[in-house]
Design an enzyme around this catalytic site. Structure first.
Site, PDB file in Angstrom:
ATOM      1  N   TRP A 240       4.136   5.432   5.231  1.00 27.80           N
ATOM      2  CA  TRP A 240       3.492   6.647   5.737  1.00 27.80           C
ATOM      3  C   TRP A 240       4.196   7.164   6.986  1.00 27.80           C
ATOM      4  O   TRP A 240       4.431   6.408   7.928  1.00 27.80           O
ATOM      5  CB  TRP A 240       2.038   6.368   6.120  1.00 27.80           C
ATOM      6  CG  TRP A 240       1.199   5.701   5.087  1.00 27.80           C
ATOM      7  CD1 TRP A 240       1.418   5.618   3.743  1.00 27.80           C
ATOM      8  CD2 TRP A 240      -0.033   4.998   5.328  1.00 27.80           C
ATOM      9  NE1 TRP A 240       0.411   4.926   3.128  1.00 27.80           N
ATOM     10  CE2 TRP A 240      -0.496   4.531   4.069  1.00 27.80           C
ATOM     11  CE3 TRP A 240      -0.786   4.728   6.459  1.00 27.80           C
ATOM     12  CZ2 TRP A 240      -1.675   3.803   3.939  1.00 27.80           C
ATOM     13  CZ3 TRP A 240      -1.966   4.005   6.335  1.00 27.80           C
ATOM     14  CH2 TRP A 240      -2.402   3.555   5.086  1.00 27.80           C
TER      15      TRP A 240
ATOM     16  N   GLU B 162       0.520   7.925  -3.407  1.00 29.94           N
ATOM     17  CA  GLU B 162       1.306   7.577  -2.232  1.00 29.94           C
ATOM     18  C   GLU B 162       2.477   8.539  -2.039  1.00 29.94           C
ATOM     19  O   GLU B 162       2.774   8.967  -0.914  1.00 29.94           O
ATOM     20  CB  GLU B 162       1.796   6.129  -2.337  1.00 29.94           C
ATOM     21  CG  GLU B 162       0.688   5.099  -2.210  1.00 29.94           C
ATOM     22  CD  GLU B 162      -0.078   5.224  -0.909  1.00 29.94           C
ATOM     23  OE1 GLU B 162       0.561   5.198   0.165  1.00 29.94           O
ATOM     24  OE2 GLU B 162      -1.312   5.376  -0.961  1.00 29.94           O
TER      25      GLU B 162
ATOM     26  N   LYS C  90       0.989  12.292  -1.231  1.00 26.42           N
ATOM     27  CA  LYS C  90       0.359  12.426   0.076  1.00 26.42           C
ATOM     28  C   LYS C  90       1.317  12.125   1.224  1.00 26.42           C
ATOM     29  O   LYS C  90       1.321  12.844   2.235  1.00 26.42           O
ATOM     30  CB  LYS C  90      -0.858  11.510   0.178  1.00 26.42           C
ATOM     31  CG  LYS C  90      -1.594  11.639   1.503  1.00 26.42           C
ATOM     32  CD  LYS C  90      -2.902  10.883   1.507  1.00 26.42           C
ATOM     33  CE  LYS C  90      -3.657  11.112   2.822  1.00 26.42           C
ATOM     34  NZ  LYS C  90      -4.983  10.488   2.832  1.00 26.42           N
ATOM     35  N   HIS C  91       2.135  11.096   1.080  1.00 27.36           N
ATOM     36  CA  HIS C  91       2.954  10.636   2.193  1.00 27.36           C
ATOM     37  C   HIS C  91       4.448  10.902   2.008  1.00 27.36           C
ATOM     38  O   HIS C  91       5.123  11.351   2.939  1.00 27.36           O
ATOM     39  CB  HIS C  91       2.727   9.144   2.418  1.00 27.36           C
ATOM     40  CG  HIS C  91       1.301   8.788   2.677  1.00 27.36           C
ATOM     41  ND1 HIS C  91       0.628   9.148   3.818  1.00 27.36           N
ATOM     42  CD2 HIS C  91       0.393   8.118   1.918  1.00 27.36           C
ATOM     43  CE1 HIS C  91      -0.612   8.713   3.775  1.00 27.36           C
ATOM     44  NE2 HIS C  91      -0.788   8.074   2.625  1.00 27.36           N
TER      45      HIS C  91
ATOM     46  N   HIS D  76       0.857  -1.194   0.000  1.00 30.88           N
ATOM     47  CA  HIS D  76       0.000   0.000   0.000  1.00 30.88           C
ATOM     48  C   HIS D  76       0.885   1.233   0.000  1.00 30.88           C
ATOM     49  O   HIS D  76       0.837   2.028  -0.932  1.00 30.88           O
ATOM     50  CB  HIS D  76      -0.945  -0.011   1.199  1.00 30.88           C
ATOM     51  CG  HIS D  76      -1.957   1.092   1.188  1.00 30.88           C
ATOM     52  ND1 HIS D  76      -3.038   1.117   2.037  1.00 30.88           N
ATOM     53  CD2 HIS D  76      -2.058   2.216   0.436  1.00 30.88           C
ATOM     54  CE1 HIS D  76      -3.773   2.205   1.800  1.00 30.88           C
ATOM     55  NE2 HIS D  76      -3.179   2.886   0.847  1.00 30.88           N
TER      56      HIS D  76
ATOM     57  N   TYR E   1      -1.205  12.675  11.514  1.00 31.21           N
ATOM     58  CA  TYR E   1      -0.241  12.712  10.422  1.00 31.21           C
ATOM     59  C   TYR E   1      -0.455  13.958   9.575  1.00 31.21           C
ATOM     60  O   TYR E   1      -1.513  14.578   9.599  1.00 31.21           O
ATOM     61  CB  TYR E   1      -0.353  11.464   9.544  1.00 31.21           C
ATOM     62  CG  TYR E   1      -1.705  11.284   8.871  1.00 31.21           C
ATOM     63  CD1 TYR E   1      -1.940  11.789   7.591  1.00 31.21           C
ATOM     64  CD2 TYR E   1      -2.740  10.615   9.516  1.00 31.21           C
ATOM     65  CE1 TYR E   1      -3.177  11.624   6.981  1.00 31.21           C
ATOM     66  CE2 TYR E   1      -3.974  10.443   8.915  1.00 31.21           C
ATOM     67  CZ  TYR E   1      -4.186  10.957   7.639  1.00 31.21           C
ATOM     68  OH  TYR E   1      -5.416  10.799   7.037  1.00 31.21           O
TER      69      TYR E   1
END
Length: 408
Positions: free
Chosen positions: A85, A140, A143-144, A82, A93
């Site tokens: 993070w 991914e 965002k992270h 996935h 977060y």
């Protein structure tokens, strides 16, 4: 003599141009910071200034995995990636920390770095259940990945654009390879089954045994579909030591008993690639067979009489890699288009898809082609090759093209 010592002996007029992060980190030229710091993230009692060698505020790193069954993704005997993070050590977060580094071409970035081996692995084990791997990877990273402090470009010397992107995906894959969830569960007799169910306690025990700490397990409609592994890091994400950690504020949400672990070959409920990290939205409409620009689909490009690549999520034309998935929604006398980057519009005569667009263009179609102001003609300066992306314009240029639809 260390680099930091050398820098401090430079005349002030020269040393003022050297980033402070490089001095503090004793950075070696040509790569990420070389860290002598032994402080473990999330364990500090006072602020640590050198965030090139200490992940902050996102000091708890989660390696998260999917078990997709309907449709199945990846090998039938393996979980899939996935993401990686950064959490703030307390269950909260940050997200989308640097819009200037929200890239729409992860495939080309990794390819340009010569890391086709990494890309091949991702194409097998880092899968989007809707078939749009590229957009999933972009999400991914955007965002992270942009929120991991040790991946900031200022933490590198002789920085090469996007090298931190490759480092993010490489580290995620490296961690994933050490976490064979399928094998961990199988060793405890927990295997996919259409009839058998398991308890949260026995699943958690099986996953904790190899690492000595608990994980978070997540379910959808009673079916286990995600595992979150937690780490603190001593040093940078690129070169530091990942130390298994207990979960923080994010706990398992599966029922205590009756948990299904469904085989990938059949059954199951389609998982969401953003189940735990994005606000839920109404389900996207499905494509209507034979009806172009309805529901979800891709935008293949035709130039010089043959299909060559497609439009990717930012609105550019790309001839290699994975096509982006768009959603076509009825609007007025036509429809709007939206990608993972946001709504699409013709802005300053160029096709653009972005979260900054508030007034999407209403397109129309004829003969399966995308129309803007009644015309199916789009243009670019030349046909893109390799990792190059081409802007798509409505103003006449050397190369003409049309944009079609392939429903999904």
């Amino acid at each position: 003599m260390s680099l930091s010592s050398t820098i401090r002996q430079l005349p002030k007029t020269l040393s003022s141009f050297i980033p402070a992060a490089l001095i503090a980190s004793n950075t070696v030229l040509g790569g990420p910071a070389t860290c002598s710091n032994t402080q473990l993230s999330c364990q500090n009692t006072t602020a640590v200034a050198d965030t090139c060698c200490f992940n902050a505020p996102g000091g708890l790193l989660l390696l998260t995995q999917f078990w997709d069954t309907n449709p199945p993704t990846g090998p039938t005997n393996s979980w899939t990636v996935h993401g990686l993070w950064p959490d703030n050590c307390d269950g909260t977060y940050e997200q989308y920390c640097d819009p200037s580094r929200e890239y729409t071409n992860i495939t080309s970035i990794i390819t340009a770095a010569g890391r086709t081996d990494l890309l091949d692995y991702m194409n097998t084990y880092w899968k989007d259940y809707q078939g749009d791997d590229e957009s999933f990877w972009e999400h991914e990273w955007d965002k992270h990945g942009t929120c991991i402090s040790t991946l900031e470009p200022s933490c590198y010397t002789d920085y090469q654009p996007q090298e931190e992107v490759v480092a993010y995906f490489q580290k995620t894959v490296d961690l994933f390879k050490t976490l064979d969830s399928y094998a961990f569960l199988s060793a405890a007799g927990i295997v996919p089954s259409t009839t058998k169910t398991y308890t949260a306690a026995e699943i958690s025990a099986a996953l904790a045994k190899p690492r000595g700490v608990q994980v978070s397990i997540h379910c959808r409609n009673g079916e286990m579909d995600e595992i979150w592994y937690y780490y603190n890091v001593r040093g940078s994400v690129q070169t530091g030591d990942f130390v298994p950690s207990e979960p923080d504020g994010s706990k398992s949400d599966c029922p205590a008993t009756g948990i299904k672990y469904v085989p990938k070959v059949s059954g199951g409920t389609p998982p969401s690639t953003t189940l735990s990290t994005v606000t839920s939205n109404p389900p996207s409409p499905t494509s209507v067979p034979g009806v172009p620009f309805s529901g979800r689909g891709t935008l293949p490009v035709t130039s010089n009489g043959h299909v060559n690549g497609c439009i990717i999520s930012g609105g550019t034309w790309y001839t290699t890699g994975t096509c982006a998935t768009f959603t076509a929604a009825p609007s007025g006398s036509g429809f709007t288009l939206t990608s993972s980057k946001g709504k699409c519009a013709v802005s300053n005569n160029v096709l653009t898809c972005s979260s900054t667009i508030t007034a999407p263009t209403i397109f129309s179609t004829t003969d399966g082609k995308l129309l803007y102001n009644g015309s199916s003609s789009f243009y670019t300066s030349s046909v893109p090759t390799g990792s190059i992306q081409a802007s798509v314009s409505v103003v006449q240029q050397a190369t003409g093209l049309t944009i079609g639809w392939k429903g999904s």
